[in-house]
Design a protein around this motif. Structure first.
Motif, PDB file in Angstrom:
ATOM      1  N   UNK A  41       0.815  -1.236   0.000  1.00  0.00           N
ATOM      2  CA  UNK A  41       0.000   0.000   0.000  1.00  0.00           C
ATOM      3  C   UNK A  41       0.845   1.281   0.000  1.00  0.00           C
ATOM      4  N   UNK A  42       1.832   1.422   0.919  1.00  0.00           N
ATOM      5  CA  UNK A  42       2.581   2.685   0.910  1.00  0.00           C
ATOM      6  C   UNK A  42       3.350   2.930  -0.393  1.00  0.00           C
ATOM      7  N   UNK A  43       3.587   1.858  -1.163  1.00  0.00           N
ATOM      8  CA  UNK A  43       4.347   2.022  -2.411  1.00  0.00           C
ATOM      9  C   UNK A  43       3.466   2.295  -3.629  1.00  0.00           C
ATOM     10  N   UNK A  44       2.145   2.266  -3.440  1.00  0.00           N
ATOM     11  CA  UNK A  44       1.263   2.565  -4.573  1.00  0.00           C
ATOM     12  C   UNK A  44       1.407   4.047  -4.916  1.00  0.00           C
TER      13      UNK A  44
ATOM     14  N   UNK B  31      -3.709   9.879   2.375  1.00  0.00           N
ATOM     15  CA  UNK B  31      -2.732   8.864   1.977  1.00  0.00           C
ATOM     16  C   UNK B  31      -1.867   8.443   3.170  1.00  0.00           C
ATOM     17  N   UNK B  34      -3.951   6.146   5.368  1.00  0.00           N
ATOM     18  CA  UNK B  34      -4.077   4.802   4.775  1.00  0.00           C
ATOM     19  C   UNK B  34      -2.764   4.025   4.946  1.00  0.00           C
ATOM     20  N   UNK B  35      -1.649   4.715   4.748  1.00  0.00           N
ATOM     21  CA  UNK B  35      -0.342   4.055   4.920  1.00  0.00           C
ATOM     22  C   UNK B  35      -0.138   3.611   6.368  1.00  0.00           C
ATOM     23  N   UNK B  38      -2.059   0.569   6.894  1.00  0.00           N
ATOM     24  CA  UNK B  38      -1.367  -0.543   6.208  1.00  0.00           C
ATOM     25  C   UNK B  38      -0.206  -1.049   7.072  1.00  0.00           C
ATOM     26  N   UNK B  39       0.510  -0.125   7.686  1.00  0.00           N
ATOM     27  CA  UNK B  39       1.641  -0.520   8.540  1.00  0.00           C
ATOM     28  C   UNK B  39       1.171  -1.266   9.779  1.00  0.00           C
TER      29      UNK B  39
END
Lengths: 285, 285
Positions: A41-44, B31, B34-35, B38-39
């Protein structure tokens, strides 16, 4: 089409479904797959498209499950269900006032009829209503105009089950003496139709069948084969089926007829015109 | 109740919604949030409950947005909508064959009526049908039996909007000469009712109003206040409202009457008995 933030949780849900389909209830592997998606996700980036991200994580699932085609059984069930209804739908389309229009609608309706649908659903009634209510947005009059001057048509296919109904659309289009090509995915991805299923369904008995060269669940032109790109460039009419292909093609310059059932509010919004989830659309864009 | 894998994508969707509510269309902050979620995913253990994870990421959203109560405006709209329908519902409940049963149903129906609901919805018709169709699972006869011998009742509250309808339930219960306590969240979390809203609604005019001590969107007993735990231990009857409280309490030994609308298949499955999303339930467990 660039990815929207709404796609991030939606892909997460799809990843979980696919993991279960791939490895049953093996919680350890499912957890590993969810974690892998979380790490992605963080790399999208804002330049990624949803089909690209889906392919990345689906490839990881395939690798963890040791399977090339996670959705194989699901696709087979979908095809069987569609084949069961085919005679009824064929009859309805051929006896309708405008068989080409009805075949276009059925081609869009096709992806509603999947293995997950209860056998109690009155499919005949559903289909009749779809033909009566038609498209929420329809560029059919313009399509007919184009068709009268067209020599070649390219259909970019979507799911395996609906490919059964696409045979009816192909038959109706061939009445216009056109050169017809049906393009499928290069490798198994989600429940999308590949060469294998398309041949089993018998699409090759009616028209040229090619692989797009793409393994993404939707055309990404930069990954497409030379053969596909040549047909794409030269086709007088292109019909793109489903959301995945639309996401891949909407930002391309060549105008296309998009034939789909809208499955989420992101696509509904992107297509404008007050469309909503569940609508059947035939839009020139 | 331990977190299910299905909760992971669902919380992701909720995080996106909350982020937008908190910071509008600021894509950079959304963003970042969301990150952050995700983490968190790889660190979720099988012992975590969904309300705990939700609290962790909601606290992060609050911090990034510089707001204590992201859902403040949303809650106010919900309360206003519920208050608008209150006279109609009060009339329906009081004139029904069994006002206590109707008040229980309305207390569960309450969380369907939120600010997101179209004003065109025929709420009166909806409510009438809910009273007619009743609960999909009902332990009401046993509840009535318990009630005839009860001295004290604890209601563990849920969302702010439905607290308006809870006033009717409280009034009906008080006819049984019981000592009634209504427990709310300690701090703003999601659209759950806190002391502030409960007082504005006027719950304190009818019964004791306490904070549970929990800032999770559902009771987690190990975080609850001494006052709450004492009342919880001594109450003859406990009514737990909504899914969040159920998730926090289902694995506790003390039996509870769960009053809720089922909002996902995870909870439907966990409650057994062929229940499904959308069902209204009054279950002793």
């Amino acid at each position: 089409m660039k990815i929207e933030y709404d796609c991030i949780p939606c892909i997460c849900r799809q990843v979980l479904e696919a993991s279960r389909m791939a490895v049953g209830e093996d919680r350890k592997i499912i957890r590993d797959i969810l974690n892998e998606y979380a790490r992605m996700i963080p790399d999208i980036t804002d330049d990624d498209s949803a089909p690209q991200i889906v392919t990345r994580i689906q490839n990881y699932i395939k690798q963890k499950a040791g399977k090339d085609d996670i959705y194989l059984e699901f696709k087979e069930k979908n095809i069987k269900a569609a084949q069961q209804y085919y005679p009824t739908i064929e009859k309805l389309v051929k006896s309708s006032e405008d068989p080409l229009l009805s075949a276009l609608i059925m081609s869009a309706v096709g992806n509603s009829i999947d293995a997950g649908v209860s056998l109690n659903v009155d499919i005949e009634d559903n289909v009749k209503r779809a033909i009566e209510n038609g498209f929420s947005h329809s560029d059919y009059p313009f399509f007919k105009e184009q068709l009268s001057n067209a020599n070649s048509i390219l259909i970019i296919a979507d799911n395996a089950g609906e490919a059964v109904f696409d045979k009816l659309l192909i038959q109706e289009l061939l009445k216009y003496k056109v050169n017809l090509t049906y393009a499928v995915r290069d490798k198994p991805i989600l429940n999308d139709v590949t060469m294998k299923e398309a041949k089993n369904i018998g699409i090759d008995r009616y028209c040229s069948l090619i692989s797009s060269g793409c393994d993404t669940p939707g055309i990404v032109l930069k990954n497409a084969s030379k053969e596909f790109l040549q047909i794409f460039s030269n086709a007088d009419i292109i019909i793109s089926k489903g959301q995945g292909n639309l996401e891949g093609l909407l930002d391309e310059s060549k105008p296309i007829f998009y034939l789909l059932k809208i499955k989420c509010h992101v696509i509904a919004k992107r297509l404008n015109g007050g469309l909503k989830t569940g609508d059947f659309v035939f839009k020139y864009y």
